[in-house]
Design a protein around this motif. Sequence first.
Motif, mmCIF file in Angstrom:
data_model
loop_
_atom_site.group_PDB
_atom_site.id
_atom_site.type_symbol
_atom_site.label_atom_id
_atom_site.label_comp_id
_atom_site.label_asym_id
_atom_site.label_seq_id
_atom_site.Cartn_x
_atom_site.Cartn_y
_atom_site.Cartn_z
ATOM 1 N N LEU A 227 0.916 -1.220 0.163
ATOM 2 C CA LEU A 227 -0.067 -0.032 0.043
ATOM 3 C C LEU A 227 0.933 1.443 -0.139
ATOM 4 N N LYS A 228 0.624 2.284 -0.923
ATOM 5 C CA LYS A 228 1.407 3.461 -0.911
ATOM 6 C C LYS A 228 0.222 4.680 -0.913
ATOM 7 N N ASN A 229 0.687 5.604 0.052
ATOM 8 C CA ASN A 229 0.005 6.878 0.166
ATOM 9 C C ASN A 229 -1.700 6.646 0.177
ATOM 10 N N CYS A 230 -1.803 5.699 1.105
ATOM 11 C CA CYS A 230 -3.321 5.387 1.378
ATOM 12 C C CYS A 230 -3.753 5.946 2.601
ATOM 13 N N LYS A 231 -5.115 5.851 2.814
ATOM 14 C CA LYS A 231 -5.745 6.056 4.220
ATOM 15 C C LYS A 231 -6.671 4.771 4.573
ATOM 16 N N VAL A 232 -6.451 4.169 5.456
ATOM 17 C CA VAL A 232 -7.114 3.048 5.890
ATOM 18 C C VAL A 232 -8.037 3.049 7.130
ATOM 19 N N TYR A 233 -9.327 3.169 7.326
ATOM 20 C CA TYR A 233 -9.952 3.537 8.373
ATOM 21 C C TYR A 233 -10.875 2.064 8.598
ATOM 22 N N MET A 234 -10.619 1.588 9.769
ATOM 23 C CA MET A 234 -11.202 0.045 9.752
ATOM 24 C C MET A 234 -11.791 -0.107 11.147
ATOM 25 N N GLY A 235 -12.913 -0.835 11.204
ATOM 26 C CA GLY A 235 -13.422 -1.156 12.569
ATOM 27 C C GLY A 235 -12.811 -2.242 13.143
ATOM 28 N N PRO A 236 -13.270 -2.806 14.232
ATOM 29 C CA PRO A 236 -12.475 -3.650 14.892
ATOM 30 C C PRO A 236 -12.158 -5.227 14.291
ATOM 31 N N VAL A 237 -10.973 -5.567 14.690
ATOM 32 C CA VAL A 237 -10.509 -6.797 14.053
ATOM 33 C C VAL A 237 -10.526 -8.093 15.167
ATOM 34 N N ILE A 238 -11.459 -8.993 15.116
ATOM 35 C CA ILE A 238 -11.277 -9.907 16.368
ATOM 36 C C ILE A 238 -9.917 -10.652 16.575
ATOM 37 N N GLY A 239 -9.305 -10.827 15.670
ATOM 38 C CA GLY A 239 -8.045 -11.637 15.664
ATOM 39 C C GLY A 239 -6.772 -10.695 15.522
ATOM 40 N N SER A 240 -6.044 -10.915 14.089
ATOM 41 C CA SER A 240 -4.836 -10.030 14.035
ATOM 42 C C SER A 240 -4.661 -9.543 12.751
ATOM 43 N N ILE A 241 -3.884 -8.478 12.527
ATOM 44 C CA ILE A 241 -3.992 -7.829 11.578
ATOM 45 C C ILE A 241 -2.084 -7.798 11.011
ATOM 46 N N LEU A 242 -2.005 -8.154 9.816
ATOM 47 C CA LEU A 242 -0.582 -8.435 9.284
ATOM 48 C C LEU A 242 -0.513 -7.210 8.016
ATOM 49 N N ILE A 243 0.481 -6.304 8.382
ATOM 50 C CA ILE A 243 0.845 -5.543 7.481
ATOM 51 C C ILE A 243 2.320 -5.565 6.739
ATOM 52 N N GLU A 244 2.185 -5.491 5.441
ATOM 53 C CA GLU A 244 3.417 -5.920 4.689
ATOM 54 C C GLU A 244 3.761 -4.838 3.662
ATOM 55 N N GLU A 245 5.081 -4.129 3.641
ATOM 56 C CA GLU A 245 5.559 -3.317 2.720
ATOM 57 C C GLU A 245 4.542 -2.083 2.387
ATOM 58 N N VAL A 252 -5.910 3.493 10.612
ATOM 59 C CA VAL A 252 -6.542 3.718 11.948
ATOM 60 C C VAL A 252 -7.299 1.993 12.134
ATOM 61 N N LEU A 253 -6.578 1.679 13.142
ATOM 62 C CA LEU A 253 -6.863 0.134 13.257
ATOM 63 C C LEU A 253 -7.158 -0.254 14.784
ATOM 64 N N ALA A 254 -7.963 -1.328 15.010
ATOM 65 C CA ALA A 254 -8.103 -2.161 16.270
ATOM 66 C C ALA A 254 -8.153 -3.267 15.992
ATOM 67 N N SER A 255 -7.268 -3.834 16.961
ATOM 68 C CA SER A 255 -7.173 -5.413 16.904
ATOM 69 C C SER A 255 -6.536 -6.192 17.864
ATOM 70 N N HIS A 256 -6.482 -7.321 18.092
ATOM 71 C CA HIS A 256 -6.024 -7.986 19.485
ATOM 72 C C HIS A 256 -4.588 -8.116 19.003
ATOM 73 N N GLN A 257 -4.120 -8.278 17.749
ATOM 74 C CA GLN A 257 -2.725 -8.384 17.388
ATOM 75 C C GLN A 257 -2.468 -7.770 15.984
ATOM 76 N N ILE A 258 -1.282 -6.854 16.311
ATOM 77 C CA ILE A 258 -0.922 -6.069 14.842
ATOM 78 C C ILE A 258 0.690 -6.119 14.588
ATOM 79 N N ARG A 259 0.925 -6.877 13.531
ATOM 80 C CA ARG A 259 2.525 -6.842 13.432
ATOM 81 C C ARG A 259 2.843 -6.250 12.049
ATOM 82 N N ILE A 260 3.809 -5.460 11.935
ATOM 83 C CA ILE A 260 3.951 -4.491 10.851
ATOM 84 C C ILE A 260 5.571 -4.719 10.440
ATOM 85 N N HIS A 261 5.263 -4.997 8.866
ATOM 86 C CA HIS A 261 6.765 -5.426 8.382
ATOM 87 C C HIS A 261 7.273 -4.610 7.208
#
Length: 348
Positions: A227-245, A252-261
């Motif tokens: 993702l490049k030059n984006c805006k992400v508005y997200m309701g709650p995530v029950i599990g996990s969010i994985l973000i790459e590149e 704007v995120l809500a989650s139990h686990q957030i991993r950013i690479h």
Amino acid sequence: MEEDRPHTNLPTKTLGLDADLQKKHQAMLDRLSNRHQARLDTSLARRSDSANSSESTSSFLSRFSASKQSIDSQLADSRLIATSDPSRLRSHFANISSSISDLEKLVAGNSYFLPSYEVRSSLKTISDLKQNLEILNSELIPKKKFSFKNKATAKKELPKEPEPIKPDTVSVSNFKLPNSPGFRNKTNETLVKKLRGTEIGEFTLSDLESCEVRLIGCCNAVFMNRLKNCKVYMGPVIGSILIEEVEGCVFVLASHQIRIHLAKSCDFYLRVRSRPIIEDSNVVRFAPYCLDYEGIEMDLEKAGLSEETGNWGNVDDFKWLRAVQSPNWCVLPENERVGKVRTEDIGS
């Protein structure tokens, strides 16, 4: 003549006394010299012992920190595994338990030279790791059948089963996204999806540029890639969010686990139950979750995220093992934060 004899013998007696005094003086000097040398030897020995102890403590702390980071990484992957391949959970937890036991042995084997504070601190860390493992085990294992049924449903809808996500081996070249619903290959678009009331378990955002994404409602897991030059508005995530590149984005995120690479120059507004994890990232800033839409409180409660933990500011940088603050992330200054973000609850 007899009166002169004492005077005749006086030089001989004086010489004898001088010799005795010289011997005593020399003996005293020898004792002082020996005492000084003994003290010097003791001081040098203490300095040597102190240096060796300091080196040993430093070596232990380095090994302990590396092992803890590895265990934290395994714990962080648990929710992703529960979503992508729940059959691996039991063996995954067994491996984590074994790693924690090895860490206990490391502390026990080195406790004889460690300062008491380091021993207490290490044991407290191990206790916290055990507690986190127990929480994840009790939370995720009972949901195994439910997750399996979801995957069975997904098989009916999609002919090809999604490949498991393996965060430990994530890289630009081999990162594979699940074949789940989502937004892909879009530029300069506003993308809105209403998740509430749907059967969507996983959602994917991939290859987006200059887009605004709004996800309303809850889902089980979210995967983002390129993702490049984006805006992400997200309701709650029950599990996990994985973000790459990602680069130049606002999340704007809500989650139990957030991993950013591989994130660069991004702002993250988070509500998260565990500590956010970054790897190979730089110029990333963090602030508290600020999304608002009709029904969000109900969604947050459903996802188990109704309470603010403050973990948005407790970021773990897995590529920064030093005790000082990582230079790769910081707290977003209040005067640079966006206000409350309100988005209409509309479907796509």
